[in-house]
Design an enzyme around this catalytic site. Structure first.
Site, PDB file in Angstrom:
ATOM      1  N   LYS A 107      -3.880 -10.804  -6.923  1.00 17.38           N
ATOM      2  CA  LYS A 107      -4.990 -10.867  -6.140  1.00 17.38           C
ATOM      3  C   LYS A 107      -6.197 -10.283  -6.664  1.00 17.38           C
ATOM      4  CE  LYS A 107      -6.181  -8.720  -2.234  1.00 17.38           C
ATOM      5  NZ  LYS A 107      -6.451  -8.170  -0.913  1.00 17.38           N
TER       6      LYS A 107
ATOM      7  N   LYS B 150     -10.831  -4.817  -5.143  1.00 18.33           N
ATOM      8  CA  LYS B 150     -11.564  -3.833  -5.467  1.00 18.33           C
ATOM      9  C   LYS B 150     -10.848  -2.528  -6.010  1.00 18.33           C
ATOM     10  CE  LYS B 150     -12.189  -3.008  -0.314  1.00 18.33           C
ATOM     11  NZ  LYS B 150     -12.994  -3.787   0.434  1.00 18.33           N
TER      12      LYS B 150
ATOM     13  N   LYS C  25       0.932  -1.223  -0.119  1.00 24.73           N
ATOM     14  CA  LYS C  25       0.066  -0.027   0.061  1.00 24.73           C
ATOM     15  C   LYS C  25       0.753   1.374   0.009  1.00 24.73           C
ATOM     16  CE  LYS C  25      -4.494  -1.589   1.808  1.00 24.73           C
ATOM     17  NZ  LYS C  25      -5.470  -1.301   2.948  1.00 24.73           N
TER      18      LYS C  25
HETATM   19  P1  AMP Z   1     -10.377  -5.949   2.477  1.00 33.87           P
HETATM   20  O1  AMP Z   1     -11.232  -5.519   1.175  1.00 33.87           O
HETATM   21  O2  AMP Z   1      -8.894  -5.654   2.381  1.00 33.87           O
HETATM   22  O3  AMP Z   1     -10.793  -5.147   3.699  1.00 33.87           O
HETATM   23  O4  AMP Z   1     -10.714  -7.586   2.852  1.00 33.87           O
HETATM   24  C1  AMP Z   1     -11.855  -7.861   3.395  1.00 33.87           C
HETATM   25  C2  AMP Z   1     -11.749  -9.402   3.743  1.00 33.87           C
HETATM   26  O5  AMP Z   1     -11.709 -10.091   2.248  1.00 33.87           O
HETATM   27  C3  AMP Z   1     -10.214  -9.966   4.063  1.00 33.87           C
HETATM   28  O6  AMP Z   1     -10.467 -11.195   4.934  1.00 33.87           O
HETATM   29  C4  AMP Z   1      -9.402 -10.192   2.976  1.00 33.87           C
HETATM   30  O7  AMP Z   1      -8.746 -11.493   3.149  1.00 33.87           O
HETATM   31  C5  AMP Z   1     -10.734 -11.054   1.963  1.00 33.87           C
HETATM   32  N1  AMP Z   1     -10.367 -10.812   0.481  1.00 33.87           N
HETATM   33  C6  AMP Z   1      -9.978  -9.584  -0.126  1.00 33.87           C
HETATM   34  N2  AMP Z   1      -9.845 -10.097  -1.382  1.00 33.87           N
HETATM   35  C7  AMP Z   1      -9.668 -11.252  -1.460  1.00 33.87           C
HETATM   36  C8  AMP Z   1      -9.611 -12.166  -2.510  1.00 33.87           C
HETATM   37  N3  AMP Z   1      -9.323 -11.924  -3.777  1.00 33.87           N
HETATM   38  N4  AMP Z   1      -9.614 -13.602  -2.237  1.00 33.87           N
HETATM   39  C9  AMP Z   1      -9.845 -14.163  -0.893  1.00 33.87           C
HETATM   40  N5  AMP Z   1     -10.159 -13.284   0.094  1.00 33.87           N
HETATM   41  C10 AMP Z   1     -10.044 -11.833  -0.134  1.00 33.87           C
END
Ligand code: AMP
Ligand code: TRP
Length: 326
Positions: free
Chosen positions: A192, A195, A111
């Site tokens: 990965k 969003k 980040k």
């Molecule tokens: P965040 O959007 O970073 O707040 O992620 C929220 C949750 O979604 C966390 O537990 C991440 O590990 C999971 N997550 C986000 N992107 C992925 C992905 N591409 N595959 C699996 N888990 C994800």
């Protein structure tokens, strides 16, 4: 009953990566565990946020939790900022964390890479996350694989506190499923699904319309072969599609391999799109109802009351042991 805590940042549209890695598991665990699911708005402000957008996205993630099947009668759903103990224990955990430990965090490295100025909050983010988890005595933390390193630090900090001040915190375990722990970009399977990807073709948003979903899957990158086989090392694109398909259709990957033997990628992509649409359409309809119902605020307030009771008790115990006057 084992205790479960997890959270998602209100910092953009949720993707099926969030659904698969996190929300889907929240829904599964709420019947058999004592669950706390929050929206981590204090974490979201570690990068600049527009107030109006933060408000909207916070409500959106909360509504998406409920629309996806999280039941506020079974699980405590709340906003991190409405439980002030997070900020206090977050500070305490920061004082127990080494600079070197934070410098090793890959999420921070990703980040902050190439940024001219980086806020200090982004650096100490994992210490706040550790506080989030230990406040609820969580045994299990359902997350995607990218959070494993933060969970390891949480365990170290909980143990460090316990060692220094006496047994206070539960040392949590990450709960990461084998299939779906890391859903990859539809365009570049070495990245990965995120969003914040500048190319919207890389992800399926939880809000994408059926035709958009069909288009994105039909354009998903695949190798030049035609064999439908789960082999993440040699066929990462097809393997990623099979994981998504398996989760949305609830059919084991080996059955899917057998079903599509000799059929090529076109048929597979079409059917994945329909499987994803059939899960997302009802979620999207419930999401619209929840946003219109005007009940969200009250649900979050009730959740915050329950969360505050648990978090305050833990914080008090920790502060007492550290020598604060109470
Ligand atoms: P965040 O959007 O970073 O707040 O992620 C929220 C949750 O979604 C966390 O537990 C991440 O590990 C999971 N997550 C986000 N992107 C992925 C992905 N591409 N595959 C699996 N888990 C994800
Ligand atoms: N860091 C997590 C993410 O980026 C979000 C998060 C904050 C979290 N606090 C948490 C996840 C506590 C699990 C438990 O996805």
């Amino acid at each position: 009953m084992k205790k479960v805590l997890s959270g998602i940042q209100p910092s953009g549209l949720l993707t099926i990566g969030n659904y698969i890695g996190a929300i889907r598991q929240f829904v599964e665990m709420q019947d058999t565990h004592d669950c706390y699911f929050m929206i981590v708005d204090l974490h979201a402000i570690t990068v600049p946020q527009e107030p109006e957008k933060l408000r909207e996205q916070t409500e959106s993630v909360a509504a998406m939790y409920l629309a996806s099947g999280i039941d506020p009668e079974k699980a405590v759903v709340f906003l991190q900022s409405q439980v002030r103990a997070h900020a206090v224990l977050g500070w305490i955990m920061t004082t127990l964390t080494g600079m070197g430990e934070l410098e090793r965090m890959t999420q921070f490295k990703d980040k902050s890479a190439g940024k001219e100025s980086v806020g200090a909050g982004l650096f100490v983010y994992p210490s706040l996350q550790a506080a989030d988890i230990v406040l609820y005595n969580a045994d299990l933390v359902p997350v995607g694989e990218d959070q494993k390193q933060h969970l390891e630090l949480t365990r170290d900090l909980a143990q460090r506190f316990n060692h220094r001040y006496g047994d206070t915190f539960v040392v949590p375990e990450p709960h990461i499923t084998d299939v779906g722990k890391r859903i990859m970009s539809l365009i570049d399977a070495s990245k990965k699904m995120s969003k914040s990807d500048p190319n919207p073709g890389a992800f399926i948003s939880m809000f994408d319309e059926p035709d958009v979903i069909r288009k994105k899957f039909s354009r998903a990158t695949t190798d030049s072969g035609r064999e439908i086989k789960y082999d993440p090392d040699n066929k990462p694109e097809v393997s990623n599609l099979l994981e998504i398909f398996s989760i949305f259709s609830k059919v084991p990957i080996s059955d899917l391999e057998a079903r599509y033997e000799g059929q090529g990628y076109g048929a597979l992509k079409k059917d994945i799109a329909e499987a994803v649409i059939s899960v997302l359409e009802p979620i999207q309809a419930r999401y619209r109802d929840i946003r219109q119902s005007g009940e969200l605020q009250a649900i979050l307030k009730r959740g915050a009351e329950k969360a505050n009771a648990v978090a305050d008790a833990t914080l008090k115990r920790a502060m007492e042991r550290m020598g604060f006057l109470l």
